[in-house]
Write a protein that holds these residues in place. Structure first.
Motif, PDB file in Angstrom:
ATOM      1  N   VAL A 146       0.798  -1.281  -0.047  1.00 39.83           N
ATOM      2  CA  VAL A 146       0.128   0.023   0.077  1.00 39.83           C
ATOM      3  C   VAL A 146       1.075   1.203   0.186  1.00 39.83           C
ATOM      4  N   ILE A 147       1.984   1.430   0.699  1.00 42.31           N
ATOM      5  CA  ILE A 147       2.671   2.533   0.939  1.00 42.31           C
ATOM      6  C   ILE A 147       3.575   2.762  -0.680  1.00 42.31           C
ATOM      7  N   SER A 148       3.857   1.475  -1.352  1.00 42.26           N
ATOM      8  CA  SER A 148       4.445   1.680  -2.690  1.00 42.26           C
ATOM      9  C   SER A 148       3.484   2.378  -3.437  1.00 42.26           C
ATOM     10  N   PHE A 149       2.164   1.833  -3.568  1.00 39.86           N
ATOM     11  CA  PHE A 149       1.128   2.908  -4.108  1.00 39.86           C
ATOM     12  C   PHE A 149       1.201   4.307  -4.004  1.00 39.86           C
ATOM     13  N   VAL A 150       1.234   4.488  -2.440  1.00 37.94           N
ATOM     14  CA  VAL A 150       1.159   5.907  -2.304  1.00 37.94           C
ATOM     15  C   VAL A 150       2.263   6.455  -2.786  1.00 37.94           C
ATOM     16  N   ILE A 151       3.316   6.147  -2.692  1.00 41.49           N
ATOM     17  CA  ILE A 151       4.721   6.704  -3.285  1.00 41.49           C
ATOM     18  C   ILE A 151       4.192   6.906  -5.019  1.00 41.49           C
ATOM     19  N   ALA A 152       3.812   5.789  -5.683  1.00 34.80           N
ATOM     20  CA  ALA A 152       3.525   6.005  -7.057  1.00 34.80           C
ATOM     21  C   ALA A 152       2.520   7.101  -7.161  1.00 34.80           C
ATOM     22  N   ILE A 153       1.326   7.222  -6.641  1.00 32.89           N
ATOM     23  CA  ILE A 153       0.369   8.167  -6.723  1.00 32.89           C
ATOM     24  C   ILE A 153       0.843   9.654  -6.346  1.00 32.89           C
ATOM     25  N   LEU A 154       1.856   9.708  -5.273  1.00 32.47           N
ATOM     26  CA  LEU A 154       2.452  10.883  -4.871  1.00 32.47           C
ATOM     27  C   LEU A 154       3.141  11.848  -6.105  1.00 32.47           C
ATOM     28  N   PHE A 155       3.831  10.680  -6.727  1.00 35.90           N
ATOM     29  CA  PHE A 155       4.541  11.004  -7.887  1.00 35.90           C
ATOM     30  C   PHE A 155       3.933  11.537  -9.066  1.00 35.90           C
ATOM     31  N   VAL A 156       2.871  10.517  -9.428  1.00 41.81           N
ATOM     32  CA  VAL A 156       1.986  10.864 -10.392  1.00 41.81           C
ATOM     33  C   VAL A 156       1.045  12.318 -10.283  1.00 41.81           C
ATOM     34  N   SER A 157       0.865  12.461  -8.926  1.00 39.60           N
ATOM     35  CA  SER A 157      -0.039  13.700  -8.643  1.00 39.60           C
ATOM     36  C   SER A 157       0.414  14.831  -8.852  1.00 39.60           C
ATOM     37  N   ALA A 158       1.776  14.793  -9.276  1.00 42.39           N
ATOM     38  CA  ALA A 158       2.470  16.123  -9.594  1.00 42.39           C
ATOM     39  C   ALA A 158       2.352  16.704 -11.113  1.00 42.39           C
ATOM     40  N   TYR A 159       1.638  15.617 -11.864  1.00 39.15           N
ATOM     41  CA  TYR A 159       1.509  15.722 -13.272  1.00 39.15           C
ATOM     42  C   TYR A 159      -0.036  15.644 -13.839  1.00 39.15           C
ATOM     43  N   ILE A 160      -0.977  15.474 -12.908  1.00 40.82           N
ATOM     44  CA  ILE A 160      -2.260  15.389 -13.364  1.00 40.82           C
ATOM     45  C   ILE A 160      -3.219  16.512 -12.415  1.00 40.82           C
ATOM     46  N   GLU A 161      -4.265  16.611 -12.914  1.00 38.67           N
ATOM     47  CA  GLU A 161      -4.991  17.762 -12.431  1.00 38.67           C
ATOM     48  C   GLU A 161      -6.021  17.269 -11.351  1.00 38.67           C
ATOM     49  N   PRO A 162      -6.642  16.046 -11.423  1.00 43.79           N
ATOM     50  CA  PRO A 162      -7.393  15.860 -10.175  1.00 43.79           C
ATOM     51  C   PRO A 162      -6.838  16.002  -9.170  1.00 43.79           C
ATOM     52  N   ARG A 163      -7.332  16.297  -7.827  1.00 41.29           N
ATOM     53  CA  ARG A 163      -7.044  16.270  -6.417  1.00 41.29           C
ATOM     54  C   ARG A 163      -7.107  14.977  -6.046  1.00 41.29           C
ATOM     55  N   ILE A 164      -5.943  14.443  -5.400  1.00 38.96           N
ATOM     56  CA  ILE A 164      -6.110  13.009  -4.897  1.00 38.96           C
ATOM     57  C   ILE A 164      -5.610  12.973  -3.478  1.00 38.96           C
ATOM     58  N   GLY A 165      -5.543  14.275  -2.836  1.00 36.46           N
ATOM     59  CA  GLY A 165      -4.790  14.129  -1.438  1.00 36.46           C
ATOM     60  C   GLY A 165      -5.756  13.289  -0.582  1.00 36.46           C
ATOM     61  N   THR A 166      -6.956  13.235  -0.770  1.00 38.19           N
ATOM     62  CA  THR A 166      -8.014  12.326   0.220  1.00 38.19           C
ATOM     63  C   THR A 166      -7.563  10.783  -0.170  1.00 38.19           C
ATOM     64  N   VAL A 167      -7.360  10.680  -1.404  1.00 41.36           N
ATOM     65  CA  VAL A 167      -6.907   8.842  -1.600  1.00 41.36           C
ATOM     66  C   VAL A 167      -5.427   9.050  -0.884  1.00 41.36           C
ATOM     67  N   VAL A 168      -4.422   9.482  -1.037  1.00 42.65           N
ATOM     68  CA  VAL A 168      -3.094   9.488  -0.584  1.00 42.65           C
ATOM     69  C   VAL A 168      -3.416   9.314   1.094  1.00 42.65           C
ATOM     70  N   ALA A 169      -4.412  10.285   1.480  1.00 44.65           N
ATOM     71  CA  ALA A 169      -4.351  10.218   3.182  1.00 44.65           C
ATOM     72  C   ALA A 169      -5.105   8.911   3.656  1.00 44.65           C
ATOM     73  N   VAL A 170      -5.987   8.492   2.928  1.00 47.26           N
ATOM     74  CA  VAL A 170      -6.653   7.137   3.328  1.00 47.26           C
ATOM     75  C   VAL A 170      -5.889   6.020   3.209  1.00 47.26           C
ATOM     76  N   LEU A 171      -4.886   6.078   2.090  1.00 41.89           N
ATOM     77  CA  LEU A 171      -3.925   4.702   1.859  1.00 41.89           C
ATOM     78  C   LEU A 171      -2.954   5.008   2.734  1.00 41.89           C
ATOM     79  N   TRP A 172      -2.467   6.330   3.359  1.00 39.44           N
ATOM     80  CA  TRP A 172      -1.341   6.402   4.245  1.00 39.44           C
ATOM     81  C   TRP A 172      -2.031   5.824   5.677  1.00 39.44           C
ATOM     82  N   VAL A 173      -3.317   6.010   6.129  1.00 38.64           N
ATOM     83  CA  VAL A 173      -3.910   5.581   7.200  1.00 38.64           C
ATOM     84  C   VAL A 173      -3.865   3.717   7.134  1.00 38.64           C
ATOM     85  N   VAL A 174      -4.443   3.400   5.960  1.00 41.03           N
ATOM     86  CA  VAL A 174      -4.379   1.838   5.823  1.00 41.03           C
ATOM     87  C   VAL A 174      -3.121   1.282   5.904  1.00 41.03           C
TER      88      VAL A 174
END
Length: 158
Positions: free
Chosen positions: A101-129
């Motif tokens: 799961v934390i590997s997915f967080v790393i990938a999502i955080l890296f990709v989030s710099a290049y996409i428009e949709p706000r995905i902070g909630t997804v990252v926060a939920v995955l961090w808690v998981v």
């Protein structure tokens, strides 16, 4: 032909977005904390793996040395080792899930710099998981260490 145009368009868009050095730096900065957590999970799992390897080896040595021996102490130690092995297996499973799961967080955080949709909630939920999975794995590992500290219970009753 259409596929080639679409691919070229997407490729040029990705190249344009990733060419911005500050964006890349921001993506790397965002992924550092989860990367350190991943390193920590790996270190913990290394200890767990050493533990399960020792337990499995001990079970094998007991099985090889006392094939004809049915004494109570031997059976008690084998049962104790099997309980420990079960607990460590569960701890490893939860810790591995946390690492995934934390590997997915790393990938999502890296990709989030290049996409428009706000995905902070997804990252926060995955961090808690991730943290919940890690805590669960550590609780099972703690239970195993308590069982190891207690030693096998030998019932000397006939």
């Amino acid at each position: 032909m259409m596929f080639e145009l679409l691919t070229a368009s997407v490729a040029s868009e990705i190249l344009a977005r990733t060419a911005d050095t500050p964006r890349v730096l921001r993506a790397v900065e965002l992924s550092l904390a989860p990367a350190f957590l991943l390193v920590g999970i790996g270190s913990i799992m290394n200890v767990m793996m050493a533990r399960i390897i020792w337990i499995a080896g001990r079970i094998e040595r007991l099985a090889d040395s006392d094939k004809d021996n049915d004494d109570i102490a031997h059976a008690s130690e084998v049962e104790w080792l099997r309980k420990r092995r079960r607990l460590v297996r569960v701890a490893i499973k939860f810790s591995t899930a946390a690492a995934v799961v934390i590997s997915f967080v790393i990938a999502i955080l890296f990709v989030s710099a290049y996409i428009e949709p706000r995905i902070g909630t997804v990252v926060a939920v995955l961090w808690v998981v991730t943290v919940a999975l890690l805590i669960t794995g550590l609780i099972y590992f703690f239970r195993e260490t308590l069982l190891a500290a207690d030693g096998p219970k030998i019932d000397a009753r006939p």
